[in-house]
Design an enzyme around this catalytic site. Structure first.
Site, mmCIF file in Angstrom:
data_model
loop_
_atom_site.group_PDB
_atom_site.id
_atom_site.type_symbol
_atom_site.label_atom_id
_atom_site.label_comp_id
_atom_site.label_asym_id
_atom_site.label_seq_id
_atom_site.Cartn_x
_atom_site.Cartn_y
_atom_site.Cartn_z
ATOM 1 N N ILE A 70 0.835 -1.202 0.000
ATOM 2 C CA ILE A 70 0.000 0.000 0.000
ATOM 3 C C ILE A 70 0.869 1.251 0.000
ATOM 4 C CG2 ILE A 70 -1.671 1.331 1.347
ATOM 5 C CD1 ILE A 70 -2.832 -1.360 2.295
ATOM 6 N N ASP A 89 10.536 2.804 6.923
ATOM 7 C CA ASP A 89 10.186 1.407 7.121
ATOM 8 C C ASP A 89 11.325 0.738 7.873
ATOM 9 O OD1 ASP A 89 8.043 -0.658 5.430
ATOM 10 O OD2 ASP A 89 9.718 -1.544 6.520
ATOM 11 N N ASP A 172 -9.558 5.253 9.861
ATOM 12 C CA ASP A 172 -10.432 4.205 9.329
ATOM 13 C C ASP A 172 -10.470 2.966 10.223
ATOM 14 O OD1 ASP A 172 -12.087 3.089 7.167
ATOM 15 O OD2 ASP A 172 -10.389 1.755 6.787
ATOM 16 N N GLU A 177 -13.886 -1.798 17.782
ATOM 17 C CA GLU A 177 -14.830 -1.561 16.701
ATOM 18 C C GLU A 177 -16.120 -2.344 16.952
ATOM 19 O OE1 GLU A 177 -12.878 -2.541 13.046
ATOM 20 O OE2 GLU A 177 -11.450 -0.870 13.189
ATOM 21 N N HIS A 200 -13.882 1.333 8.981
ATOM 22 C CA HIS A 200 -12.985 0.272 8.519
ATOM 23 C C HIS A 200 -13.338 -0.162 7.092
ATOM 24 C CE1 HIS A 200 -10.204 -3.088 10.209
ATOM 25 N NE2 HIS A 200 -9.941 -2.838 8.945
ATOM 26 N N ILE A 201 -13.380 0.804 6.191
ATOM 27 C CA ILE A 201 -13.801 0.539 4.816
ATOM 28 C C ILE A 201 -12.671 0.757 3.810
ATOM 29 C CG2 ILE A 201 -16.228 1.059 5.240
ATOM 30 C CD1 ILE A 201 -15.664 3.862 3.996
ATOM 31 N N GLY A 202 -11.434 0.819 4.284
ATOM 32 C CA GLY A 202 -10.321 1.089 3.384
ATOM 33 C C GLY A 202 -10.306 0.172 2.169
ATOM 34 N N GLY A 203 -10.548 -1.115 2.381
ATOM 35 C CA GLY A 203 -10.544 -2.067 1.276
ATOM 36 C C GLY A 203 -11.929 -2.461 0.815
#
Length: 319
Positions: A70, A89, A172, A177, A200-203
């Site tokens: 991503i 990273d 997100d 949750e 939680h709708i990123g994907g």
């Protein structure tokens, strides 16, 4: 538990990448233009036509924490919008395009105006981003988290939004949750201006769900037809090209020394010729695929199944 019964588990780690990236880009632009506040006022009947606090994303510095699938794709799209990309990273990752690698998280936070998190769910990332990290961010920065809910201290984020140090946030994922639609969502971040909260709708796009279904079902077909376990999340990854005119033995076993030698000794004792073979191990499991000539007795299979370390033995006839 599934692996110990010879059942592979597959996911689709790349199928929703584009969906997450597009949401991140949309939220960066929305916060830079202060669209959440403008939208809320319009619904309240308030006409507030003003350029104050609204900015283009072109020329802004974006910091990406976590430069995986991503993060790298976000890097490419952000650059195409004219943003300068920095990334951090823990692994040594190759920079894509003109992205600049930071040697530490602190260096990144002090260099950029927008920070977005795309780290994985390993236990060491619990509480990864908190009071100290928010304090290091530049004044009036934007913050996004579309990775894991437990990564961010939301109380610290609220404090920095209320103080004005953080100009906007898009979240997100959350530490707690709701278990289903209709259940109340509880968070310290509710009610804050220029904060985008999504469930939680990123994907969660139709395209991503379609791709996930096709990808995972394809992996299951590969396993059923050829024993392939590539990209399985719970078993050794093995994929041996099919050899026409052979039978395939798929042997899942406990990972102890000498298993392959024992398998081949059983085959040799019965005069069975091996046409191809591949072994991989993972933790306490071993997985070997062996292509043999079709002529063999049931005693071969009986002996392989009777091995103390055998978990599951499958036979597959190639076309």
């Amino acid at each position: 538990a599934a692996a110990k019964r010879g059942v592979p588990v597959f996911n689709a780690p790349f199928s929703n990448t584009r969906s997450v990236v597009e949401l991140a880009i949309a939220e960066i632009i929305s916060m830079a233009r202060r669209l959440p506040e403008k939208n809320a006022k319009m619904h309240q009947g308030v006409w507030d036509k003003s350029a104050k606090g609204a900015h283009e994303v072109r020329g802004r510095k974006l910091g990406i924490v976590g430069y995986g699938n991503i993060g790298t794709q976000l890097s490419v799209i952000a650059e195409s919008l004219g943003m300068t990309v920095y990334f951090y990273d823990i692994a040594d990752k190759l920079a894509i395009g003109n992205a600049r690698r930071c040697s530490s998280l602190e260096e990144l936070l002090e260099s950029v105006e927008t920070v977005t998190l795309h780290v994985d769910g390993r236990s060491g990332n619990h509480g990864f981003f908190g009071e100290e990290e928010f304090a290091r961010m530049r004044p009036r920065s934007l913050f996004l988290n579309l990775s894991r809910g437990f990564v961010v201290d939301h109380a610290a984020l609220r404090s920095h939004i209320e103080s004005g140090h953080i100009a906007g946030a898009a979240i997100d994922v959350f530490p707690r949750e709701p278990k289903g639609n209709g259940e109340e969502f509880v968070s310290e971040l509710r009610g804050l201006s220029n904060v985008i909260l999504t469930p939680h709708i990123g994907g969660s796009t139709e395209e991503a769900q379609q791709d996930i279904g096709e990808f995972v079902s394809g992996k299951l077909v590969d396993f059923a037809e050829g024993g392939a376990t590539s990209m399985s999340v719970n078993m050794p990854g093995v994929a041996l090209p099919s050899a026409p005119g052979t039978h395939r033995l798929v042997h899942l076993h406990q990972n102890v020394p000498g298993v392959l030698a024992t398998i081949n000794r059983v085959l040799a004792d019965h005069g069975v010729n091996v046409e191809g073979q591949l072994l991989r191990t993972r933790d306490d499991l071993g997985y070997v695929i062996t292509d043999i000539v079709p002529a063999y007795s049931d005693e071969v299979l009986d002996q392989l199944r009777a091995m103390d370390v055998t978990i599951r033995l499958r036979t597959i006839e190639s076309e």
